[in-house]
Design an enzyme around this catalytic site. Structure first.
Site, PDB file in Angstrom:
ATOM      1  N   GLU A   1      34.065  50.574  68.349  1.00  0.00           N
ATOM      2  CA  GLU A   1      35.329  51.210  68.715  1.00  0.00           C
ATOM      3  C   GLU A   1      35.383  52.473  68.475  1.00  0.00           C
ATOM      4  O   GLU A   1      35.862  53.377  69.279  1.00  0.00           O
ATOM      5  CB  GLU A   1      36.204  50.448  68.063  1.00  0.00           C
TER       6      GLU A   1
ATOM      7  N   SER B   1      61.861  10.456  24.465  1.00  0.00           N
ATOM      8  CA  SER B   1      61.445  10.478  23.153  1.00  0.00           C
ATOM      9  C   SER B   1      60.890  11.639  22.831  1.00  0.00           C
ATOM     10  O   SER B   1      60.034  12.073  21.868  1.00  0.00           O
ATOM     11  CB  SER B   1      60.706   9.388  22.781  1.00  0.00           C
TER      12      SER B   1
END
Length: 729
Positions: free
Chosen positions: A123, A383
């Site tokens: 490019e 618990s």
């Protein structure tokens, strides 16, 4: 005048008068006084016209450039909000408002160099040399177009392409190209090359709603573009040239041809060897689009709703750990039955950072209410609060892990606690009572410690307890009669591993960390609880004495819990139905504890030992304990004579400040403790550590602890105790 001249003049006049006879003008090329001034005047006028035209053109061009307005950088920088883990790995991304996927790119860290090499060669080979416009590339493109009659290579630089992406135009024209050139120059003057490249790689189109190399690489290749093969890099270079006609999920053959064209050109430009290109061409093109990753969806949703205007939100989570725990939660939920969900949270003890958080069995499973975050849901803890009751009892000094305690029927007004299996163990060591999660000893100790004090201490340490409306803390909270989240439980349990301090949990990374440690228990008491929980019987096929943990089951089998820790991390597990429907047989030890141990195994780390016992910790068998600590007796069982006075500490007074002068040595710094009443022998304890017995004069000199608050307790032979809190200065 002669006759000849006269006749000549007349004949000339006659010729001018005669019709049809052409007239001639004789020009003189000799020097004339007026000729020079005329030529120069016309030249000046021509130059002036040209100058005026140029000025007008420049003004028009400048006005046109000015009319373009500022660069739309703010719009170009808008990206999908991404959630990343503590190491920068992508956990989840959210599409932009218009449905596009555009992920932010940092070229130096996010993109494979092989891709960049191909991109620049294909490019813009002089990207780092030009200022937005590459005349050589434009000239080459024009020459190729003229000689071959078609476009062979474009003349646009990457900067010009970025300008086109920022201001897209439907049709190509000279005007549009000129606009790109102007914008490219502006971009080069405004941004660095790295910033330009980052923006380009975030905006490049890849078909459909995919923009940028990261979105394309994840959607098409199923991975980040950090490491790409030659075939993958060439494919990602080729797609933006014609993104819609080369979409892999629609036109894979066109994409393959385009990729191979890139490879052929790279071979021709000696960027890639022919053999490498041949092998890359043999790689098949992916034909299906993959979904965007969704790790830690609940944590991501929370971060998105709380952190605003930040494109990248960094969490404390570890993506690798999250990735192995989510399948664990899903698989175990399926095995446990329909509509069951699972929540898991992993916390680093030292920092308080959340390393993993699984909010449900499956985020997308509606039958399991997958989008409900069960790590943040308020549930009954069963618990799991018992260790904190024992911790306060150890801190107060009226009980020791080796002390004996009764597990037998007892009633507190209308409240009569019972054990889970409806049986009683009789006389047991305190540590066994906690390890077996016996209900009666826990409630007896809570009655002595105080429910309000337990609730206050847990809130002080960061546990946000939720009580029924207009209800004060009561004994039932020791067995789950209060609401709490898995998030808060994990924070509280990490306090045992931290020897008595908690740190507010953090899930979103911030620049400033101003979290302060919160007090949970004294160091000795926290260590004692951790050491006791380390001996809790593990699930089947699990190693003993490796993980300190506690389980819990809420009333009606609605919630199953297991929270455990080693020296490095704390893990909490919740199992149940999000809608609170009872699940018969859902027990913490059976449903949640195996998930806890499996989660520790999947962390990939060896279990770290718990901290060593703090200085001054009393480690002894029951036979060697001081007499008052051998057996715990509830206050209602104390046998006294009628003349006996209640035990009371006369000095130091509760809430007093004691100035200690240590300059003269240990003897001069000794602090007296004086008591009245009670039954000899009596034991003095400071912060849970026994320091000796009171003498016959009901006093004793002790070595005061370091500066800060200290809890001083005296226990007599009957088990009666008195406690004061003082401040040493």
């Amino acid at each position: 005048m002669s006759e000849a001249d006269h006749s000549s003049r007349h004949s000339g006049a006659a010729r001018r008068a005669e019709p049809g006879i052409p007239r001639f003008r004789i020009w003189s090329f000799g020097p004339s006084r007026n000729d020079g001034n005329g030529v120069r005047g016309r030249g000046h006028r021509l130059l002036s016209a040209l100058a005026l035209t140029l000025i007008l053109a420049i003004c028009t061009f400048v006005g046109w450039v000015y009319s373009l307005g500022p660069l739309p950088l703010d719009e170009a920088r808008q990206v999908s909000t991404t959630i990343v883990d503590r190491n920068g790995k992508l956990l989840r991304a959210y599409a932009m408002a218009d449905g596009r996927w555009r992920l932010p790119v940092e070229t130096k860290t996010n993109v494979d160099p092989t891709y960049l090499k191909l991109l620049f060669a294909y490019e813009d080979e002089r990207f780092y040399a030009h200022n937005g416009l590459d005349p050589l590339a434009l000239g080459r493109a024009a020459l190729q177009l003229g000689t071959r009659g078609r476009i062979v290579s474009g003349g646009s630089t990457i900067t010009m392409q970025l300008a086109r992406l920022m201001e897209p135009r439907r049709h190509r024209s000279l005007h549009a190209k000129l606009r790109q050139i102007v914008r490219a120059i502006e971009l080069e003057r405004t941004l660095s090359k790295e910033q330009i490249l980052d923006l380009y790689l975030a905006l490049a189109p890849y078909g459909g709603n995919l923009e940028g190399i990261r979105a394309a690489s994840i959607a098409y290749l199923g991975k980040e573009p950090k490491r790409l093969s030659l075939a993958e890099a060439a494919l990602l270079v080729a797609l933006p040239q014609s993104p819609e006609t080369r979409r892999l999920d629609r036109h894979p053959e066109a994409a393959r041809i385009a990729r191979d064209r890139v490879l052929d050109r790279m071979v021709g430009e000696h960027q890639v060897s022919a053999e490498d290109a041949k092998q890359a061409k043999a790689v098949p093109i992916p034909k299906l689009r993959k979904p965007m990753p969704i790790l830690a969806p609940h944590a991501s949703d929370t971060a998105l709703s709380t952190v605003k205007d930040r494109p990248v939100i960094k969490l404390t989570l570890d993506a690798n750990l999250q990735k192995v725990l989510e399948p664990l939660a899903r698989d175990r939920a399926i095995a446990l039955g329909a509509n069951i969900s699972v929540g898991i949270i992993v916390v680093d003890n030292e920092s308080g950072d959340v390393l993993a958080r699984v909010g449900s069995a499956d985020y997308f499973d509606e039958s399991r209410a997958g989008q409900v975050d069960m790590t943040r849901a308020i549930r009954s803890p069963g618990s799991t609060l018992k260790p904190f009751i024992y911790g306060l009892a150890f801190e107060d000094g009226f009980v020791h892990p080796e002390s004996l305690i009764e597990d037998r029927p007892v009633r507190f007004g209308s409240y009569a606690p019972e054990n889970f299996d409806m049986t009683f163990q009789g006389t047991v060591p305190v540590k066994k009572a906690l390890q077996l999660s016996l209900n009666v000893p826990a409630i007896v100790l809570l009655d002595r410690v105080g429910s309000s004090r337990l609730a206050s201490r847990l809130r002080q340490a960061g546990g946000n307890l939720v009580l029924p409306k207009d209800e004060a803390p009561g004994l039932a909270m020791g067995l789950g009669g209060v609401g709490v989240t898995l998030w808060d439980l994990a924070q509280l349990y990490a306090g045992f591993a931290r020897l008595g301090t908690t740190r507010p949990l953090r899930e979103v990374m911030t620049d400033m960390d101003d979290r302060e440690p919160l007090r949970l228990l004294d160091q000795v008491a926290a260590w004692q609880v951790g050491n006791v929980l380390l001996g809790t019987p593990p699930p089947e096929n699990a190693a003993h004495n490796r993980i300190a943990f506690k389980t819990g089951t809420s009333y009606g089998y609605r919630d199953a819990w297991s929270v455990g820790f080693d020296g490095r991390m704390t893990i909490g597990v919740w199992v149940g139905r999000p809608d609170g429907t009872p699940v018969p047989g859902l027990i913490g030890r059976v449903a949640a504890a195996p998930i806890l141990f499996d989660a520790f195994a999947r962390t990939g780390k060896t279990l770290a030992p718990l901290p060593k016992a703090p200085r001054g910790t009393l480690v002894a068998s029951n036979a060697k304990l001081p007499l008052p600590l051998k057996r715990f007796r509830p206050a209602g069982e104390l046998v006294r004579t009628g003349s006996e006075q209640a035990l009371h500490i006369q000095f130091p007074l509760d809430g007093s400040r004691i100035d200690v002068d240590r300059s003269g040595g240990r003897e001069s710094a000794a602090m007296p403790v004086k008591v009245a009443g009670g039954v000899l022998p009596m034991t003095v304890m400071v912060n849970g550590t026994a320091l000796g017995e009171i003498d016959g004069r009901r006093q004793r000199l002790i070595d005061p602890p370091g500066p800060g608050f200290a809890r001083l307790t005296v226990i007599d032979a009957t088990g009666a105790a008195d406690t004061v809190v003082i401040r040493i200065q």
